[in-house]
Every structure is written in structure tokens, then in C-alpha cells.
Motif scaffolding. Structure first.
Motif, PDB file in Angstrom:
ATOM      1  N   SER A 333       0.831  -1.212   0.000  1.00 52.08           N
ATOM      2  CA  SER A 333       0.000   0.000   0.000  1.00 52.08           C
ATOM      3  C   SER A 333       0.861   1.257   0.000  1.00 52.08           C
ATOM      4  CB  SER A 333      -0.926   0.002   1.219  1.00 52.08           C
ATOM      5  OG  SER A 333      -1.784  -1.114   1.213  1.00 52.08           O
ATOM      6  N   MET A 334       1.871   1.267   0.839  1.00 51.48           N
ATOM      7  CA  MET A 334       2.753   2.430   0.922  1.00 51.48           C
ATOM      8  C   MET A 334       3.491   2.660  -0.388  1.00 51.48           C
ATOM      9  SD  MET A 334       3.511   4.682   3.222  1.00 51.48           S
ATOM     10  CE  MET A 334       4.657   6.058   3.403  1.00 51.48           C
ATOM     11  N   SER A 335       3.928   1.598  -1.003  1.00 51.71           N
ATOM     12  CA  SER A 335       4.699   1.739  -2.246  1.00 51.71           C
ATOM     13  C   SER A 335       3.836   2.262  -3.387  1.00 51.71           C
ATOM     14  CB  SER A 335       5.327   0.392  -2.620  1.00 51.71           C
ATOM     15  OG  SER A 335       4.345  -0.558  -2.973  1.00 51.71           O
ATOM     16  N   GLY A 382       8.862   1.347  -1.287  1.00 51.45           N
ATOM     17  CA  GLY A 382       8.341   0.768  -0.050  1.00 51.45           C
ATOM     18  C   GLY A 382       9.123   1.116   1.188  1.00 51.45           C
ATOM     19  N   VAL A 383      10.188   1.920   1.052  1.00 54.86           N
ATOM     20  CA  VAL A 383      11.052   2.182   2.213  1.00 54.86           C
ATOM     21  C   VAL A 383      11.227   3.667   2.509  1.00 54.86           C
ATOM     22  CG1 VAL A 383      12.297   0.003   1.957  1.00 54.86           C
ATOM     23  CG2 VAL A 383      13.153   2.057   0.796  1.00 54.86           C
ATOM     24  N   VAL A 384      10.469   4.544   1.838  1.00 52.08           N
ATOM     25  CA  VAL A 384      10.548   5.978   2.129  1.00 52.08           C
ATOM     26  C   VAL A 384       9.169   6.509   2.495  1.00 52.08           C
ATOM     27  CG1 VAL A 384      12.533   6.359   0.613  1.00 52.08           C
ATOM     28  CG2 VAL A 384      10.215   6.651  -0.291  1.00 52.08           C
ATOM     29  N   GLN A 385       9.153   7.606   3.230  1.00 57.40           N
ATOM     30  CA  GLN A 385       7.907   8.240   3.613  1.00 57.40           C
ATOM     31  C   GLN A 385       7.347   9.075   2.470  1.00 57.40           C
ATOM     32  OE1 GLN A 385       7.608   9.979   7.573  1.00 57.40           O
ATOM     33  NE2 GLN A 385       9.634   9.187   8.088  1.00 57.40           N
ATOM     34  N   GLY A 386       6.100   9.509   2.620  1.00 52.48           N
ATOM     35  CA  GLY A 386       5.441  10.270   1.568  1.00 52.48           C
ATOM     36  C   GLY A 386       6.140  11.573   1.241  1.00 52.48           C
ATOM     37  N   LEU A 446      10.306   1.670   8.030  1.00 48.58           N
ATOM     38  CA  LEU A 446       9.813   1.028   6.813  1.00 48.58           C
ATOM     39  C   LEU A 446      10.797  -0.034   6.320  1.00 48.58           C
ATOM     40  CD1 LEU A 446       8.389   4.180   4.982  1.00 48.58           C
ATOM     41  CD2 LEU A 446       7.086   2.339   6.060  1.00 48.58           C
ATOM     42  N   CYS A 447      12.076   0.230   6.491  1.00 46.69           N
ATOM     43  CA  CYS A 447      13.078  -0.756   6.082  1.00 46.69           C
ATOM     44  C   CYS A 447      12.900  -2.057   6.854  1.00 46.69           C
ATOM     45  CB  CYS A 447      14.484  -0.208   6.308  1.00 46.69           C
ATOM     46  SG  CYS A 447      14.994   1.061   5.121  1.00 46.69           S
ATOM     47  N   GLN A 457      18.944   1.797   7.062  1.00 45.92           N
ATOM     48  CA  GLN A 457      18.366   3.140   7.041  1.00 45.92           C
ATOM     49  C   GLN A 457      19.204   4.039   6.164  1.00 45.92           C
ATOM     50  OE1 GLN A 457      18.524   3.749  11.287  1.00 45.92           O
ATOM     51  NE2 GLN A 457      20.297   5.118  11.124  1.00 45.92           N
ATOM     52  N   GLY A 458      18.593   5.148   5.718  1.00 49.80           N
ATOM     53  CA  GLY A 458      19.286   6.105   4.884  1.00 49.80           C
ATOM     54  C   GLY A 458      20.199   7.007   5.680  1.00 49.80           C
ATOM     55  N   ALA A 459      21.086   7.710   4.970  1.00 49.95           N
ATOM     56  CA  ALA A 459      22.089   8.552   5.628  1.00 49.95           C
ATOM     57  C   ALA A 459      21.462   9.692   6.416  1.00 49.95           C
ATOM     58  CB  ALA A 459      23.061   9.103   4.585  1.00 49.95           C
ATOM     59  N   PHE A 460      20.296  10.187   5.987  1.00 51.96           N
ATOM     60  CA  PHE A 460      19.658  11.288   6.703  1.00 51.96           C
ATOM     61  C   PHE A 460      19.193  10.896   8.101  1.00 51.96           C
ATOM     62  CE2 PHE A 460      18.267  13.840   2.703  1.00 51.96           C
ATOM     63  CZ  PHE A 460      19.595  14.181   2.499  1.00 51.96           C
ATOM     64  N   TYR A 461      19.110   9.596   8.366  1.00 48.32           N
ATOM     65  CA  TYR A 461      18.683   9.140   9.683  1.00 48.32           C
ATOM     66  C   TYR A 461      19.870   8.791  10.583  1.00 48.32           C
ATOM     67  CZ  TYR A 461      14.022   8.970   7.682  1.00 48.32           C
ATOM     68  OH  TYR A 461      12.821   9.313   7.093  1.00 48.32           O
ATOM     69  N   GLY A 462      21.082   9.071  10.120  1.00 53.19           N
ATOM     70  CA  GLY A 462      22.264   8.860  10.935  1.00 53.19           C
ATOM     71  C   GLY A 462      22.628   7.402  11.082  1.00 53.19           C
ATOM     72  N   GLY A 463      23.426   7.109  12.096  1.00 56.78           N
ATOM     73  CA  GLY A 463      23.820   5.733  12.368  1.00 56.78           C
ATOM     74  C   GLY A 463      24.558   5.107  11.201  1.00 56.78           C
TER      75      GLY A 463
END
Length: 555
Positions: A333-335, A382-386, A446-447, A457-463
Motif C-alpha cells: 500500500s505504501m509503495s 516501499g522504504v521511504v515516507q510520503g 519502513l526498512c 536506514q538512509g544517511a539522513f537518519y544517521g547511524g
């Protein structure tokens, strides 16, 4: 409890899972141990005994119709196990996956067949559409004969699965399994995520993945329209599928080294679009350019056909990205939602740039913006927000626009290679952009719903996000390098057998010389009607031409 877990209401009791566990009263206030409940499963005076199987549920009374015992048994039997409906089969997942696969198939045929037939010069409409149609058919035979297991079968090499047919009924009706997709921790022995086992038969997975392979070859054709020998194309399709597509598919999706490393490609930004963009560009280099006349003037022969194909492409992408999770779940649904957000934004941005810089909104430009939006969101859907999908849409409508409309005219290499429909921009650049943005914007929550590598997770989320961006870049470089090298080898090998490019006499005539067929019984390509050239189609009234002269050039 089995039905409630599957979301199936129990009529007329409407019991919740908590009520069943706690022994609470039903919606009418009757205790769950009351005769009212027992009456649905125990024999009653004057009535035949109801089935006591766990799948038997009462059928709701419909207005104006008496529901008898046979009706209730028929309803219950729909959920019972049988040889054709085993316990592991999730009918909802299977129905959605088959639907999604069919939507992707419709993107190729008739979607891209119609789009190609309309967007090219009239004399190449038949040839362009036929190249797409042939590729769709040829991939099917190669896929089930050897290519499926090279892409999703048992591991042979870190980049390849073991080739074998996917035609045996015992294999196809068993529960689906992608054996190499078991993911292990860094020590190589501790299992992190078990191999993917969707709740439907293997035949469904073979079908779903086949249409993805087919559309990749159809996209490559877009770079070669208007001059490639059809015989050479017939040879190119099975060779490229075997030695290029299967490597990308297994490496990224099937359990190969990029899959195990954690490269994110939700539904084909790298495997399909990046591959098609750079393979098409490479093949265009080796095939050579269209005739000089066609390169200078190549107007679409039917923009409405182009829009029809574009519409099938956009709507079909609900199956393209919606089928990615292998289930009808929240990720699907998200994708689908993200796909439409990004695509709409990309189309709008591309159109605005056309208006700002060229003073006219272009329909063909809008279609290109639509395609870049679809492509860009695919590795991330399927792994990013709107909000991230909207950001990706802005970039998808602007960066490929710049490379196609500005950079292309300044680059000696881009001007030299005749990429007919600019697939390097709409799929290569957009696919690369989407993959890299995934490494930046992938949401950790989402990941965890989709990816085999936990805590991605993506780079914008750190870690660990910075490392993820590096993985995305390295994965893209592998896909590009492999496709450039293998496509070059294939083209050189074919050219040793048959010429890659049509002879000049066929290039001058087009469809009629190549296939003995033409798309329309009309004149076009900027020509003014000439009776000595087009024939005098007289009517019985006044000797005037039955079809009015058609001019494609402004007066």
C-alpha cells in the motif's frame, strides 16, 4: 481465531479476538458459552448437524433469500484445504500477485508497444512496436527454459544462480521459495533472515518475475528504434537476458553478493532501469545512428497513442511496485501511494521547466517527466515516507530534464550516440538518482518491514545510514560496469554474424521495406500530397482525392 486473524468477520456474532480469548459476551449480550453460540456448531432438533471443522462459519442472512444448509457448507468449503488449495496458500496474496504481474505485463504489451508505435516517425511505427512485441514473447520462452533459476534459483556464483527449467509441475505448484535469499550476519553462519517463502505457488513467482525481465528488454529497444536490424534484435534479446539481466537480478534480488551486502533496490531501479538505460546506450553506440534525415526530424506520428501507452505505463506501475513485497500487505500500500506522489510531482516539475525555458508545455515532455518519476521512486517505493517521495519527484523532474535538454546538447559523447528515445536519461539517470536517494531517505521503520538486513536506514537518519549510501553507489557502479561490458561483447559477437544496422535503402523507406507493412493508409512525415508519388485515389464525384492531403509541417 483463524478467521479473525485473517480479517474475516464471524456473522452474526461479530466476535473479536479479545472476546474469544477472554470469554466475554457477544454483541447481543449472550455469553460465549450460551446455547446461542453452541447452536452454530452442535446438532439441533429437527436440523442436520453442521460441520464442526475449524473453517466452518455461519453465512449471513441476505434480504429476500433463505440461506439453507448447502449455502453455508458451500461458503465454508471456500476456506477448506484441498489438493488445489493447500494450507500454506494465502488466496489474497496469490490473487494480488497474479494481478500485479498482469499489470506489469500490460505495461509492455500493449503499453510500450503503443507508446513506441506513436512516439516515433510514421515510417517506423510498425517496426518500433514489433521490436517491443517480439522482446516480450522471446523473454517468456527463455525465462521458463533457463533464465528464471539463473536469476532466483540455487546459488552457482555470487552473481549467478544455477540454470535449469522452470516447467515441472511438481516444482511450480509447490510453495514458492527463493532459496538463496536467506540472509546471514557478518559471521556468515548466523541466520539473520530466512529465505523468502511467499504464501503462494512457485508458478506465481515465475510469472511475476518474467514480466519484469520482459519489460527490461522492451525498454532497451527504445534506444535502438529506427535503424537496428530486426534479425540482430532477435539474437540480442536472448543473449542479453542470459548474460546481463540474470546477473543483475541474482546479485541484487536473488541472494547474490549485493543482496547479502544490503544494497536496497525495492523493485527494480537498478536491476531494470539502470540496466536498461546503460545497456541501451551502449547498444546504440555499437549499432550506429539513424539516417541523418531521421536524426534531424523525427516527429511523433500519433501523440494520442503515446499518451495511451503512457497511461498504461503509469497505472500499471501499481503492480510494478505494489507487487514488490510478495504479499498484499502494508508495504504494498505504501509503495503504490509513493509511486503516484513521486510521478505526479515529477511530471509537474518537468512541465514547468519546459514552460520556463522553452515557453511551451510539451506533451511528450510531460510523458518523459512521468517516466522519470516512475523510475526514480522504484528503488525506494516501499522504504521511504510520503514527503520523501515528493522530494524525489522534484529531483526526478529536474535532474533528468537537465541531462536530456541541456547537458545532452553540450556533451560530445551524448550527441554522438544516437539514443532514439533518450533511455539513458529517462531510465539510466533516473534509476541511478533513485538508488542514491534511497541511500539517503530510506526510513528505518519502513526498512524493517521489508528488508532482509535488519536496522537498515538512509544517511539522513544517521547511524549506519552513511554506509548505506556507499553501498548504493557501489551497487550502481557494478550494474553499470557489467552492462556496458557485456552489452558490448554481445553486440560485437552479433555483428560478426549479421549486421547490427539496417542498410541505407531500408533506412530510407522504413516499415514497408523491413516488414512489407505500414501503420496508416495516410501520408505524413511532413510530406505534401503528390499524386505521382502517393497515387491518385479518385472518387466518382468530381475526380478529387478521397483522402485530403496531410501536412505535418506548419504553414
Amino acid at each position: 481465531q483463524r478467521f479473525l486473524a485473517a480479517g474475516i468477520p464471524l456473522f452474526p456474532l461479530k466476535l473479536s479476538a479479545s472476546q474469544l480469548k477472554a470469554g466475554a459476551a457477544d454483541d447481543a449480550g449472550a455469553p460465549l458459552t450460551s446455547p446461542r453460540l453452541r447452536s452454530y456448531i452442535e446438532p439441533q432438533p429437527g436440523r442436520p448437524a453442521r460441520s464442526t471443522c475449524s473453517t466452518s462459519i455461519p453465512t449471513p442472512q441476505l434480504p429476500g433469500r433463505v440461506v439453507d444448509h448447502q449455502d453455508k457448507m458451500a461458503a465454508a468449503s471456500a476456506y477448506q484445504s484441498s489438493a488445489s488449495s493447500p494450507d500454506w496458500l494465502n488466496k489474497g496474496d496469490n490473487a494480488w500477485q497474479l494481478t500485479a504481474a498482469t499489470l506489469v505485463g500490460l505495461q509492455s504489451f500493449p503499453g510500450l508497444v503503443v507508446l513506441y508505435g506513436g512516439v516515433v516517425k510514421k515510417k517506423w511505427a510498425v517496426n518500433s512496436a514489433f521490436m517491443a512485441l517480439y522482446a516480450f514473447a522471446a523473454v517468456w520462452i527463455c525465462w521458463v527454459t533457463w533464465a528464471y533459476h539463473m536469476s532466483f534459483g540455487d546459488k552457482l556464483l555470487p552473481i549467478w544462480g544455477k540454470a535449469r527449467p522452470a516447467l515441472n509441475q511438481g516444482h511450480l505448484i509447490a510453495q514458492a521459495l527463493l532459496p538463496a535469499t536467506a540472509h546471514y550476519h557478518a559471521d556468515g553462519t548466523t541466520l539473520e533472515t530466512p529465505a523468502a517463502e511467499p504464501f503462494y505457488p512457485m508458478a506465481t513467482v515465475v510469472y511475476f518475475q518474467c514480466v519484469f525481465a520482459a519489460i527490461t528488454l522492451v525498454l532497451i529497444a527504445g534506444s535502438l528504434l529506427g535503424r537496428m536490424s530486426f534479425l540482430a534484435w532477435m539474437m540480442f534479446v536472448p543473449l542479453w537476458l542470459t548474460f546481463s539481466y540474470t546477473v543483475g537480478a541474482f546479485s541484487v534480488w536473488g541472494g547474490g553478493f549485493l543482496f547479502q551486502w544490503g544494497v536496497i533496490d525495492y523493485c527494480g531501479g537498478y536491476v531494470i532501469h539502470l540496466s536498461a538505460g546503460f545497456a541501451g546506450f551502449t547498444a546504440a553506440y555499437w549499432v550506429g545512428p539513424r539516417s541523418q534525415k531521421d536524426r534531424e526530424r523525427f516527429p511523433p506520428n500519433n501523440i494520442l497513442f503515446t499518451l495511451t501507452g503512457a497511461g498504461l505505463l503509469w497505472m500499471g506501475w501499481a503492480g510494478f511496485n505494489g507487487g514488490g513485497p510478495y504479499a498484499a500487505n502494508v508495504v504494498a500500500s505504501m509503495s503504490v501511494l509513493n509511486t503516484n506522489i513521486c510521478t505526479a510531482m515529477s511530471l509537474i516539475v518537468w512541465t514547468c521547466l519546459d514552460v520556463i525555458f522553452f515557453k511551451k508545455p510539451s506533451v511528450v515532455g510531460a510523458v518523459q517527466g512521468m517516466i522519470t518519476g516512475l523510475v526514480c521512486i522504484t528503488p525506494a517505493a516501499g522504504v521511504v515516507q510520503g514527503w520523501a517521495a515528493m522530494v524525489m519527484g522534484v529531483l526526478a523532474g529536474s535532474i533528468p530534464w537537465y541531462t536530456m535538454m541541456i547537458l545532452h546538447k553540450r556533451s560530445r559523447l551524448l550527441k554522438h550516440v544516437d539514443d532514439t528515445l533518450g533511455v539513458i536519461h529517462t531510465h539510466g539517470v533516473a534509476g541511478l538518482l533513485g538508488g542514491l536517494l534511497t541511500g539517503l531517505l530510506a526510513d528505518p521503520n519502513l526498512c524493517n518491514l521489508f528488508l532482509p538486513v535488519t536496522n537498515s536506514q538512509g544517511a539522513f537518519y544517521g547511524g549506519v545510514g552513511g554506509a548505506q549510501f556507499g553501498k548504493q553507489l557501489a551497487g550502481a557502479l557494478f550494474i553499470v560496469g557489467w552492462n556496458v561490458a557485456v552489452t558490448s561483447i554481445i553486440c560485437v559477437a552479433i555483428n560478426c554474424v549479421v549486421p547490427l544496422r539496417m542498410p541505407d535503402d531500408k533506412l530510407e523507406v522504413g516499415d514497408d521495406a523491413v516488414h512489407g507493412e505500414e501503420a496508416y493508409a495516410l501520408w505524413g512525415d511532413g510530406e505534401i500530397y503528390d499524386a505521382t508519388k502517393h497515387g491518385a485515389d479518385e472518387t466518382e464525384h468530381g475526380g478529387r482525392a478521397a483522402v485530403a492531403p496531410v501536412s505535418m509541417t506548419p504553414s
